[in-house]
Design a protein around this motif. Structure first.
Motif, PDB file in Angstrom:
ATOM      1  N   GLU A  67       0.837  -1.204   0.000  1.00 36.15           N
ATOM      2  CA  GLU A  67       0.000   0.000   0.000  1.00 36.15           C
ATOM      3  C   GLU A  67       0.872   1.254   0.000  1.00 36.15           C
ATOM      4  N   GLU A  68       1.931   1.248   0.796  1.00 35.51           N
ATOM      5  CA  GLU A  68       2.816   2.408   0.866  1.00 35.51           C
ATOM      6  C   GLU A  68       3.599   2.589  -0.428  1.00 35.51           C
ATOM      7  N   ARG A  69       4.032   1.491  -1.050  1.00 33.65           N
ATOM      8  CA  ARG A  69       4.728   1.580  -2.344  1.00 33.65           C
ATOM      9  C   ARG A  69       3.804   2.182  -3.398  1.00 33.65           C
ATOM     10  N   GLN A  70       2.568   1.685  -3.449  1.00 31.96           N
ATOM     11  CA  GLN A  70       1.609   2.188  -4.434  1.00 31.96           C
ATOM     12  C   GLN A  70       1.324   3.673  -4.213  1.00 31.96           C
ATOM     13  N   ASP A  71       1.162   4.076  -2.980  1.00 28.26           N
ATOM     14  CA  ASP A  71       0.894   5.478  -2.657  1.00 28.26           C
ATOM     15  C   ASP A  71       2.072   6.359  -3.065  1.00 28.26           C
ATOM     16  N   TYR A  72       3.275   5.909  -2.743  1.00 33.63           N
ATOM     17  CA  TYR A  72       4.464   6.697  -3.068  1.00 33.63           C
ATOM     18  C   TYR A  72       4.599   6.860  -4.578  1.00 33.63           C
ATOM     19  N   MET A  73       4.417   5.749  -5.309  1.00 30.98           N
ATOM     20  CA  MET A  73       4.574   5.808  -6.769  1.00 30.98           C
ATOM     21  C   MET A  73       3.469   6.644  -7.420  1.00 30.98           C
ATOM     22  N   ALA A  74       2.273   6.643  -6.847  1.00 33.92           N
ATOM     23  CA  ALA A  74       1.201   7.500  -7.369  1.00 33.92           C
ATOM     24  C   ALA A  74       1.595   8.967  -7.228  1.00 33.92           C
ATOM     25  N   ARG A  75       2.268   9.296  -6.129  1.00 28.48           N
ATOM     26  CA  ARG A  75       2.730  10.675  -5.922  1.00 28.48           C
ATOM     27  C   ARG A  75       3.864  11.016  -6.881  1.00 28.48           C
ATOM     28  N   VAL A  76       4.746  10.044  -7.138  1.00 28.90           N
ATOM     29  CA  VAL A  76       5.811  10.265  -8.116  1.00 28.90           C
ATOM     30  C   VAL A  76       5.178  10.512  -9.479  1.00 28.90           C
TER      31      VAL A  76
END
Length: 157
Positions: A67-76
């Motif tokens: 979940e944290e990886r997906q959130d971070y990459m969405a922000r990138v």
């Protein structure tokens, strides 16, 4: 807290230099001390002693990490300020982790330390909801009998 004889379970910031992320960098589950199940999720843990803190317990939750990886990459992807692919690579081993410092006795296992911490979060959320959503910190009482009744009923409800 130690001087006062208080027991504690406190979270550390992920960038704390005292945290050993080696087990998380290899993602070799043999590097962990074990696992337990919490809310139908597998939580891996590694414990060790520290000079500053009596004992550290590091936990890894794979579902939270994703979940944290997906959130971070969405922000990138949307080019949010402070988020980059380089930042992702630097933080990738921290996703899904939480490290707790504790001075509980060594016979208190990692599962119990985790449960103590999680239950304290639930209590804090309960008080936050009580205060901010329900405005339970305001009594609106006019007299002492009403106040006594409110003080009796409020904790029960």
């Amino acid at each position: 807290m130690v001087k006062e004889g208080l027991k504690y379970v406190l979270p550390l910031r992920r960038n704390d230099a005292k945290i050993d992320y080696q087990a998380f960098k290899t993602f070799d589950y043999n590097a962990f001390d074990g696992f337990f199940i919490f809310k139908r999720r597998c939580i891996w843990y590694k414990t060790y002693t520290s000079l500053v803190y009596r004992r550290l317990a590091c936990f890894y939750d794979g579902k939270l990490a994703e979940e944290e990886r997906q959130d971070y990459m969405a922000r990138v992807n949307r080019e949010a300020e402070g988020y980059s692919i380089e930042g992702f690579h630097a933080k990738q081993h921290h996703f899904g982790t939480i490290t707790l410092a504790t001075n509980l006795p060594v016979n208190v296992n990692a599962n119990s330390v985790y449960l103590y911490f999680k239950s304290s979060i639930e209590v804090e959320q309960l008080f936050d909801t009580f205060k901010n959503t329900l405005e339970g910190d305001k009594t609106y009482m006019r007299g002492s009998k009403e106040m006594e009744t409110w003080l009796l009923i409020n904790p029960i409800s």
